[in-house]
Design a protein around this motif. Structure first.
Motif, PDB file in Angstrom:
ATOM      1  N   HIS A 274       0.851  -1.188   0.000  1.00  0.00           N
ATOM      2  CA  HIS A 274       0.000   0.000   0.000  1.00  0.00           C
ATOM      3  C   HIS A 274       0.889   1.243   0.000  1.00  0.00           C
ATOM      4  N   PHE A 275       0.325   2.350  -0.415  1.00  0.00           N
ATOM      5  CA  PHE A 275       0.999   3.631  -0.227  1.00  0.00           C
ATOM      6  C   PHE A 275       1.047   3.965   1.268  1.00  0.00           C
ATOM      7  N   PHE A 276       2.182   4.459   1.712  1.00  0.00           N
ATOM      8  CA  PHE A 276       2.381   4.922   3.091  1.00  0.00           C
ATOM      9  C   PHE A 276       1.948   3.868   4.115  1.00  0.00           C
ATOM     10  N   ARG A 277       2.250   2.626   3.802  1.00  0.00           N
ATOM     11  CA  ARG A 277       1.968   1.527   4.726  1.00  0.00           C
ATOM     12  C   ARG A 277       2.828   1.682   5.978  1.00  0.00           C
ATOM     13  N   GLU A 278       2.264   1.383   7.125  1.00  0.00           N
ATOM     14  CA  GLU A 278       2.950   1.520   8.410  1.00  0.00           C
ATOM     15  C   GLU A 278       3.443   2.964   8.583  1.00  0.00           C
ATOM     16  N   PRO A 279       2.501   3.900   8.750  1.00  0.00           N
ATOM     17  CA  PRO A 279       2.825   5.331   8.721  1.00  0.00           C
ATOM     18  C   PRO A 279       3.832   5.788   9.771  1.00  0.00           C
ATOM     19  N   LYS A 280       3.978   5.069  10.879  1.00  0.00           N
ATOM     20  CA  LYS A 280       4.964   5.487  11.878  1.00  0.00           C
ATOM     21  C   LYS A 280       6.379   5.457  11.316  1.00  0.00           C
ATOM     22  N   HIS A 281       6.630   4.574  10.364  1.00  0.00           N
ATOM     23  CA  HIS A 281       7.935   4.553   9.720  1.00  0.00           C
ATOM     24  C   HIS A 281       8.188   5.849   8.952  1.00  0.00           C
ATOM     25  N   PHE A 282       7.147   6.373   8.331  1.00  0.00           N
ATOM     26  CA  PHE A 282       7.306   7.610   7.571  1.00  0.00           C
ATOM     27  C   PHE A 282       7.462   8.811   8.505  1.00  0.00           C
ATOM     28  N   ASP A 283       6.801   8.759   9.662  1.00  0.00           N
ATOM     29  CA  ASP A 283       7.027   9.799  10.671  1.00  0.00           C
ATOM     30  C   ASP A 283       8.488   9.786  11.122  1.00  0.00           C
ATOM     31  N   PHE A 284       9.005   8.591  11.387  1.00  0.00           N
ATOM     32  CA  PHE A 284      10.401   8.474  11.809  1.00  0.00           C
ATOM     33  C   PHE A 284      11.338   8.942  10.699  1.00  0.00           C
ATOM     34  N   LEU A 285      11.018   8.574   9.455  1.00  0.00           N
ATOM     35  CA  LEU A 285      11.849   8.976   8.327  1.00  0.00           C
ATOM     36  C   LEU A 285      11.939  10.499   8.240  1.00  0.00           C
ATOM     37  N   ARG A 286      10.814  11.177   8.368  1.00  0.00           N
ATOM     38  CA  ARG A 286      10.826  12.647   8.306  1.00  0.00           C
ATOM     39  C   ARG A 286      11.693  13.235   9.426  1.00  0.00           C
ATOM     40  N   GLU A 287      11.567  12.672  10.613  1.00  0.00           N
ATOM     41  CA  GLU A 287      12.373  13.163  11.737  1.00  0.00           C
ATOM     42  C   GLU A 287      13.854  12.910  11.496  1.00  0.00           C
ATOM     43  N   GLU A 288      14.192  11.755  10.957  1.00  0.00           N
ATOM     44  CA  GLU A 288      15.590  11.427  10.686  1.00  0.00           C
ATOM     45  C   GLU A 288      16.159  12.316   9.592  1.00  0.00           C
TER      46      GLU A 288
ATOM     47  N   ALA B 281       8.086   2.483  -2.772  1.00  0.00           N
ATOM     48  CA  ALA B 281       9.139   3.310  -3.351  1.00  0.00           C
ATOM     49  C   ALA B 281       8.644   4.722  -3.642  1.00  0.00           C
ATOM     50  N   TYR B 282       7.442   4.832  -4.196  1.00  0.00           N
ATOM     51  CA  TYR B 282       6.919   6.163  -4.515  1.00  0.00           C
ATOM     52  C   TYR B 282       6.491   6.915  -3.250  1.00  0.00           C
ATOM     53  N   SER B 283       6.054   6.200  -2.226  1.00  0.00           N
ATOM     54  CA  SER B 283       5.775   6.854  -0.944  1.00  0.00           C
ATOM     55  C   SER B 283       7.059   7.450  -0.368  1.00  0.00           C
ATOM     56  N   LEU B 284       8.146   6.695  -0.454  1.00  0.00           N
ATOM     57  CA  LEU B 284       9.434   7.217   0.000  1.00  0.00           C
ATOM     58  C   LEU B 284       9.856   8.412  -0.843  1.00  0.00           C
ATOM     59  N   ALA B 285       9.629   8.315  -2.153  1.00  0.00           N
ATOM     60  CA  ALA B 285      10.018   9.409  -3.043  1.00  0.00           C
ATOM     61  C   ALA B 285       9.253  10.688  -2.710  1.00  0.00           C
ATOM     62  N   MET B 286       7.957  10.574  -2.456  1.00  0.00           N
ATOM     63  CA  MET B 286       7.181  11.755  -2.086  1.00  0.00           C
ATOM     64  C   MET B 286       7.705  12.355  -0.790  1.00  0.00           C
ATOM     65  N   THR B 287       8.048  11.495   0.169  1.00  0.00           N
ATOM     66  CA  THR B 287       8.545  11.974   1.452  1.00  0.00           C
ATOM     67  C   THR B 287       9.877  12.695   1.289  1.00  0.00           C
ATOM     68  N   LEU B 288      10.775  12.141   0.498  1.00  0.00           N
ATOM     69  CA  LEU B 288      12.064  12.797   0.277  1.00  0.00           C
ATOM     70  C   LEU B 288      11.898  14.103  -0.486  1.00  0.00           C
ATOM     71  N   ALA B 289      11.045  14.105  -1.495  1.00  0.00           N
ATOM     72  CA  ALA B 289      10.834  15.314  -2.279  1.00  0.00           C
ATOM     73  C   ALA B 289      10.297  16.444  -1.404  1.00  0.00           C
ATOM     74  N   GLU B 290       9.396  16.104  -0.485  1.00  0.00           N
ATOM     75  CA  GLU B 290       8.812  17.120   0.382  1.00  0.00           C
ATOM     76  C   GLU B 290       9.798  17.587   1.454  1.00  0.00           C
ATOM     77  N   THR B 291      10.633  16.685   1.943  1.00  0.00           N
ATOM     78  CA  THR B 291      11.497  16.996   3.070  1.00  0.00           C
ATOM     79  C   THR B 291      12.828  17.599   2.657  1.00  0.00           C
ATOM     80  N   LEU B 292      13.392  17.116   1.562  1.00  0.00           N
ATOM     81  CA  LEU B 292      14.747  17.521   1.186  1.00  0.00           C
ATOM     82  C   LEU B 292      14.790  18.669   0.178  1.00  0.00           C
ATOM     83  N   GLY B 293      13.653  18.992  -0.417  1.00  0.00           N
ATOM     84  CA  GLY B 293      13.651  20.098  -1.372  1.00  0.00           C
ATOM     85  C   GLY B 293      14.569  19.821  -2.546  1.00  0.00           C
TER      86      GLY B 293
END
Length: 270
Positions: free
Chosen positions: A79-93, A119-131
């Motif tokens: 799924h997209f953004f499966r296990e959302p706590k991992h994405f919260d941690f990723l943003r903090e890291e 992979a695309y969920s990670l890509a969206m997160t990096l694009a938003e966080t890293l500019g």
């Protein structure tokens, strides 16, 4: 052929074939699943029994059908953004890494990417966080079929609805005509993600080290020896201090201590 059943000997042969191809051991309870997924291939080739099908895929020159059988027997729940706590941690890291001086291109590996949602969920997160900072994502799977789907990056609305609305508006393109009801990941994001077939039980291809590896909901399909082999192989592709993410139903306790727990299901290479 209609109504063909699989004997214990035929199932054992298919089980050995699949374990040899993937490292995954099919339980006795999977016999009905195997029949359900492979019966159409028997009809396709006009074969009467599973023994004939096993002989067929093991014969020289039938590599494509062998891969088809592996694709059909592989579980690809995602799924997209499966296990959302991992994405919260990723943003903090990522925020921490930027504060302490992120150098060079950030590299992430989605090691069991299935049809690409992770992979695309990670890509969206990096694009938003890293500019504008450089980053890249490598994504792999055993199944060539799901990798083809991942490269196309076209998803039905029910899957697109899993993406938070602000990200969906920015990164998902709504289809029309024959693609009405579907969405495609926008080209700028797609080009930052590369896909390739990798069998995690075999020696890994040469690749530059990663800052983070996502190995989520994979280890549940392997025995402890297989888990240890995969994890210790993958962490050799991590940079010192790099992170390994596994699924929320998984643990490395009693498996290996080459990485150290940060929080449950997230480990760091010393």
């Amino acid at each position: 052929m209609l109504g063909a059943t699989i004997s214990d000997n035929e199932f054992d042969r298919l089980r050995r074939f699949f374990e040899g191809a993937s490292g995954i051991k099919l339980a006795d309870s999977k016999k009905v699943l195997v029949c359900g997924r492979l019966s159409k291939r028997l009809r396709h080739w006009g074969l009467q029994t599973y023994r004939e099908y096993i002989d067929f895929i093991e014969a020289k020159g039938h590599e494509d059908e062998r891969q088809t059988a592996v694709d059909l027997l592989t579980t690809n729940e995602t799924h997209f953004f499966r296990e959302p706590k991992h994405f919260d941690f990723l943003r903090e890291e990522l925020a921490r890494m930027q504060r302490t001086g992120l150098k060079g291109s950030l590299r992430l590996w989605s090691a069991a990417s299935s049809t690409g949602e992770e992979a695309y969920s990670l890509a969206m997160t990096l694009a938003e966080t890293l500019g504008d900072r450089p980053w890249q994502i490598f994504a792999s799977d055993l199944s060539t079929k799901v990798l083809d789907d991942a490269r196309r990056a076209i998803y039905p609305a029910v899957r697109a609805d899993e993406v938070p609305r602000p990200l969906a508006v920015k990164y998902l393109l709504e289809g029309f005509d024959e693609y009405e009801g579907y969405y495609r990941v926008e080209p700028g994001l797609r080009k930052r993600v590369s896909f390739a077939q990798v069998n995690l039980m075999e020696p890994l291809p040469a690749m530059e080290p990663f800052d983070m590896i996502f190995l989520r909901n994979v280890l549940i399909y392997f025995d402890n020896a297989g888990k240890k082999k995969i994890v210790e192989s993958l962490v050799r592709r991590l940079k010192p201090g790099g992170l390994l993410f596994i699924g929320h139903s998984e643990t490395l306790g009693g498996i290996t201590d080459v990485v150290k727990p940060v929080v449950p299901t997230i480990y760091r290479l010393p």
